[in-house]
Design a protein around this motif. Structure first.
Motif, short mmCIF file in Angstrom:
data_model
loop_
_atom_site.label_atom_id
_atom_site.label_comp_id
_atom_site.label_asym_id
_atom_site.label_seq_id
_atom_site.Cartn_x
_atom_site.Cartn_y
_atom_site.Cartn_z
N ALA A 339 19.25 66.67 21.72
CA ALA A 339 19.75 66.28 20.39
C ALA A 339 18.99 66.99 19.28
CB ALA A 339 19.63 64.76 20.24
N THR A 340 17.71 67.30 19.52
CA THR A 340 16.92 67.94 18.47
C THR A 340 16.94 69.47 18.56
OG1 THR A 340 14.95 67.75 19.84
CG2 THR A 340 15.31 66.00 18.25
N ASN A 341 17.77 70.02 19.46
CA ASN A 341 18.05 71.45 19.52
C ASN A 341 16.88 72.34 19.85
OD1 ASN A 341 20.64 70.88 18.77
ND2 ASN A 341 20.16 71.11 16.58
N SER A 342 15.84 71.77 20.51
CA SER A 342 14.74 72.67 20.86
C SER A 342 15.08 73.38 22.17
CB SER A 342 13.44 71.89 20.99
OG SER A 342 13.55 71.00 22.06
N GLN A 343 14.47 74.56 22.34
CA GLN A 343 14.80 75.37 23.51
C GLN A 343 14.14 74.82 24.77
OE1 GLN A 343 16.57 78.30 24.08
NE2 GLN A 343 17.58 77.86 22.14
N VAL A 344 14.79 75.05 25.91
CA VAL A 344 14.21 74.67 27.19
C VAL A 344 13.12 75.68 27.53
CG1 VAL A 344 14.68 74.27 29.64
CG2 VAL A 344 16.44 73.79 27.94
N PRO A 345 11.90 75.21 27.85
CA PRO A 345 10.84 76.17 28.21
C PRO A 345 11.28 77.00 29.42
CG PRO A 345 9.96 73.96 27.99
CD PRO A 345 11.45 73.84 27.89
N VAL A 346 10.76 78.24 29.44
CA VAL A 346 11.22 79.19 30.47
C VAL A 346 10.90 78.69 31.87
CG1 VAL A 346 11.13 81.58 31.25
CG2 VAL A 346 10.82 81.04 28.83
N TRP A 347 9.66 78.15 32.06
CA TRP A 347 9.28 77.71 33.41
C TRP A 347 10.18 76.58 33.90
CZ3 TRP A 347 7.57 72.75 34.26
CH2 TRP A 347 7.17 72.01 33.14
N VAL A 348 10.57 75.71 32.96
CA VAL A 348 11.47 74.61 33.34
C VAL A 348 12.80 75.20 33.78
CG1 VAL A 348 12.71 72.58 32.53
CG2 VAL A 348 10.36 72.94 31.83
N TYR A 355 15.79 76.95 41.00
CA TYR A 355 15.44 76.55 42.37
C TYR A 355 15.92 75.15 42.72
CZ TYR A 355 12.64 80.75 42.27
OH TYR A 355 12.26 82.04 42.20
N LEU A 356 15.56 74.18 41.87
CA LEU A 356 15.91 72.79 42.19
C LEU A 356 17.41 72.63 42.34
CD1 LEU A 356 13.56 70.40 40.23
CD2 LEU A 356 13.74 70.80 42.67
N ASP A 365 26.37 72.85 38.02
CA ASP A 365 25.52 73.86 37.36
C ASP A 365 26.32 75.14 37.09
OD1 ASP A 365 22.74 75.85 38.55
OD2 ASP A 365 23.42 75.46 36.52
N SER A 366 26.91 75.71 38.16
CA SER A 366 27.65 76.98 38.02
C SER A 366 28.91 76.77 37.18
CB SER A 366 28.00 77.52 39.40
OG SER A 366 28.67 76.52 40.14
N ASP A 367 29.55 75.59 37.35
CA ASP A 367 30.75 75.29 36.55
C ASP A 367 30.41 75.34 35.07
OD1 ASP A 367 31.85 74.87 38.97
OD2 ASP A 367 31.95 72.68 38.83
N LYS A 368 29.27 74.71 34.79
CA LYS A 368 28.85 74.68 33.40
C LYS A 368 28.61 76.10 32.87
CE LYS A 368 28.74 70.68 31.39
NZ LYS A 368 27.85 69.55 31.24
N ASP A 369 27.99 76.92 33.74
CA ASP A 369 27.72 78.31 33.35
C ASP A 369 29.02 79.03 33.01
OD1 ASP A 369 25.07 78.51 33.24
OD2 ASP A 369 24.76 79.27 35.29
N GLU A 370 30.03 78.77 33.89
CA GLU A 370 31.34 79.38 33.63
C GLU A 370 31.91 78.88 32.32
OE1 GLU A 370 33.77 78.71 37.09
OE2 GLU A 370 32.29 79.79 38.29
N LEU A 371 31.67 77.58 32.08
CA LEU A 371 32.17 77.03 30.82
C LEU A 371 31.46 77.66 29.63
CD1 LEU A 371 32.70 73.20 31.39
CD2 LEU A 371 34.38 74.88 30.64
N ALA A 444 18.40 67.67 32.70
CA ALA A 444 18.34 66.21 32.85
C ALA A 444 19.17 65.77 34.04
CB ALA A 444 18.85 65.55 31.57
N GLN A 445 20.36 66.32 34.16
CA GLN A 445 21.23 65.92 35.26
C GLN A 445 20.64 66.29 36.61
OE1 GLN A 445 24.98 67.67 34.36
NE2 GLN A 445 25.78 65.81 33.40
N ILE A 446 20.04 67.49 36.66
CA ILE A 446 19.45 67.93 37.93
C ILE A 446 18.30 67.03 38.32
CG2 ILE A 446 18.14 69.78 39.03
CD1 ILE A 446 19.93 71.73 37.45
N VAL A 447 17.43 66.73 37.33
CA VAL A 447 16.29 65.85 37.62
C VAL A 447 16.79 64.49 38.08
CG1 VAL A 447 14.37 64.61 36.54
CG2 VAL A 447 14.65 67.05 36.14
#
Ligand SMILES: *[C@@H]1O[C@H](CO)[C@@H](O)[C@H](O)[C@H]1NC(C)=O
Ligand SMILES: *[C@@H]1O[C@H](CO)[C@@H](O)[C@H](O)[C@H]1NC(C)=O
Length: 472
Positions: A339-348, A355-356, A365-371, A444-447
């Motif tokens: 919601a606060t629009n900060s970037q996801v850290p690279v390592w995450v 990997y996860l 995950d891939s569907d979202k990428d396609e989207l 968040a969804q993956i975790v």
């Protein structure tokens, strides 16, 4: 009466012959009357127990005394888990021979046995090796049965408090074995040999017939065997009764295990609540309920050196609940981040998205990428459009260069172009923000999915282990 009187009257004036017969018969009668003192008293006096020996009653000191013993288990009064003691109530029997006591029943009106309350004769010093307390709660029945062949029988009820090695690993489906070893404390095997009167099957049958379930224990079997026990170079004869008992587990299953499983199930089900804050509230309530269950369990669980499997199971379930709460906190933090629009850290990004996601087969995950990519691809046509418009503008410029009126239009067009560029820039920014947002929610969804899979698999594994342990 009248007849009697008439008889005596007639005997008054009888012949001398008759009077002689009467005299004889009266003597005989008197003797019979004298002999017919059929009291126990007389027998007891003739036995002269007051002078009976209080040492082992054998005519040759090298002869061993054989003591027959028998035990019928009546009930298990208590099984103290913290003290590791068992309180049992048994009917006890022991018989031995006294070579100095015997009589002929024909001499004593056929009396073959005598019940005496006497401390005069010798008794074997029977001792229960596992006994921890000498309580005086055993009912006292101080009678001995003496038989004419010299056998002395002592039967009495006994309340025994004995040590019992309790193993509660399988609680509440545990089977306990308690031993009662009867033996002499002083007399070695050369003096006293103990023999079980009945074999295992008879002892077991007797116990099954009279066993009263007063507590949570169910009798499985009782066995008996005799052995010798060596200590300090001396050997003692022993008869050992082993009591196998099983806990009646229904109460624990209904009051403890089933509710605990329900709570775990509820907690797993709550993983499907999509609103993370609502889910957090729900989960904490479930954990509270579960900790109340744990308190009850703690009161019920016996204290022992071996931890019951059930305790471990509850502990693991609690740990999984806490883990899922932490997971929910993490996911709700990530949604806040999106919601606060900060970037996801690279390592995450690398760790979670690369990997996860692959490990847990996160398909969306891939569907979202396609989207996401078509949206970015949409940018390119706009860019192309922009270049097209640029070309159009240059064409028009060449064609209408001389026309001064057109100059104004060109200026206008330039302004429009600038506006378009600004809008385009804003659009790109928006897209980037959206990307960040979708990335955060993806993480968040993956975790969330990972925690759910972990939770489910660990709880299932523990369940299977529990059932295996309990049934084997
Ligand atoms: C005592 O032992 C002897 C043999 O040592 C045996 O003959 C005798 O019958 C025994 N007496 C009793 C009463 O058991
Ligand atoms: C146990 O004793 C009873 C009676 O004394 C007998 O019938 C039975 O066969 C015995 N059982 C065994 C296993 O020796």
């Amino acid at each position: 009466m009248g007849k009697f009187w008439s008889y005596t009257e007639s005997s008054i004036n009888m012949s001398p012959n008759m009077s002689l017969i009467l005299l004889l018969s009266s003597i005989v009668l008197d003797k019979v009357w004298c002999q017919s003192d059929c009291s126990y008293q007389k027998l007891l006096q003739s036995l002269n127990l007051a002078n009976a020996s209080k040492v082992r009653p054998v005519r040759n000191w090298k002869n061993t005394s054989i003591v027959n013993i028998d035990m019928t288990l009546y009930t298990i009064v208590d099984l103290d888990m913290s003290m590791q003691t068992a309180t049992t109530f048994v009917w006890f029997y022991m018989a031995w021979n006294d070579e100095y006591i015997s009589w002929n029943p024909d001499d004593f009106c056929g009396i073959k046995k005598l019940l005496v309350n006497s401390d005069y004769f010798w008794k074997p010093d029977l001792y229960i090796y596992e006994m921890t307390e000498d309580d005086n709660n055993s009912p006292e029945i101080p009678y001995y049965i003496l038989r004419n062949n010299g056998q002395i029988i002592n039967a009495m009820p006994l309340r025994i408090i004995s040590t019992c090695n309790l193993n509660i690993y399988k609680f509440p489906f545990d089977i306990q074995t308690c031993r009662l070893s009867f033996g002499s404390f002083i007399y070695t095997v050369s003096d006293i040999v103990l023999w079980p009167k009945s074999n295992s099957s008879v002892v077991n049958q007797n116990a099954q017939n009279v066993f009263a379930t007063k507590d949570e224990w169910e009798l499985l079997s009782v066995t008996v065997y005799n052995t010798t026990y060596k200590t300090l170079g001396l050997e003692y004869s022993q008869v050992i009764y082993s009591i196998y008992i099983k806990r009646v587990a229904v109460v624990y299953v209904l009051n403890l295990i089933v509710p605990a499983c329900f709570l775990v199930f509820l907690d797993i089900a709550s993983m499907f609540i999509h609103n993370y804050t609502n889910r957090l509230d729900f989960k904490i309530t479930v954990v509270l309920g579960f900790s109340v269950m744990l308190l009850i369990l703690n009161a019920l669980l016996p204290n022992s050196d071996s931890t019951p499997m059930l305790g471990t199971f509850c502990c693991i379930c609690m740990a999984m609940m806490i883990l899922s709460i932490v997971g929910t906190i993490a996911t709700s933090y990530m949604t806040e981040q999106s919601a606060t629009n900060s970037q996801v850290p690279v390592w995450v990004k690398i760790l979670v998205l690369k990997y996860l996601a692959r490990i847990i087969f996160f398909k969306r995950d891939s569907d979202k990428d396609e989207l996401v990519t078509p949206v970015t691809a949409d940018n390119d046509p706009e860019n192309a459009k922009k270049s097209e418009t640029n070309e159009d503008v240059s064409d028009q410029r060449r064609a209408l260069e001389n026309d001064s009126n057109v100059k104004k239009e060109v200026k206008l067009l330039k302004r429009i172009l600038l506006e378009i560029l600004r809008i385009h820039h804003k659009l790109i920014l928006n897209m980037q923000q959206k990307d960040a947002k979708t990335e955060w929610s993806l993480v968040a969804q993956i975790v969330d999915r990972l925690v759910l899979i972990l939770y489910l698999s660990i709880v299932t594994l523990v369940f299977i282990i529990m059932i295996c342990v309990w049934t084997i």
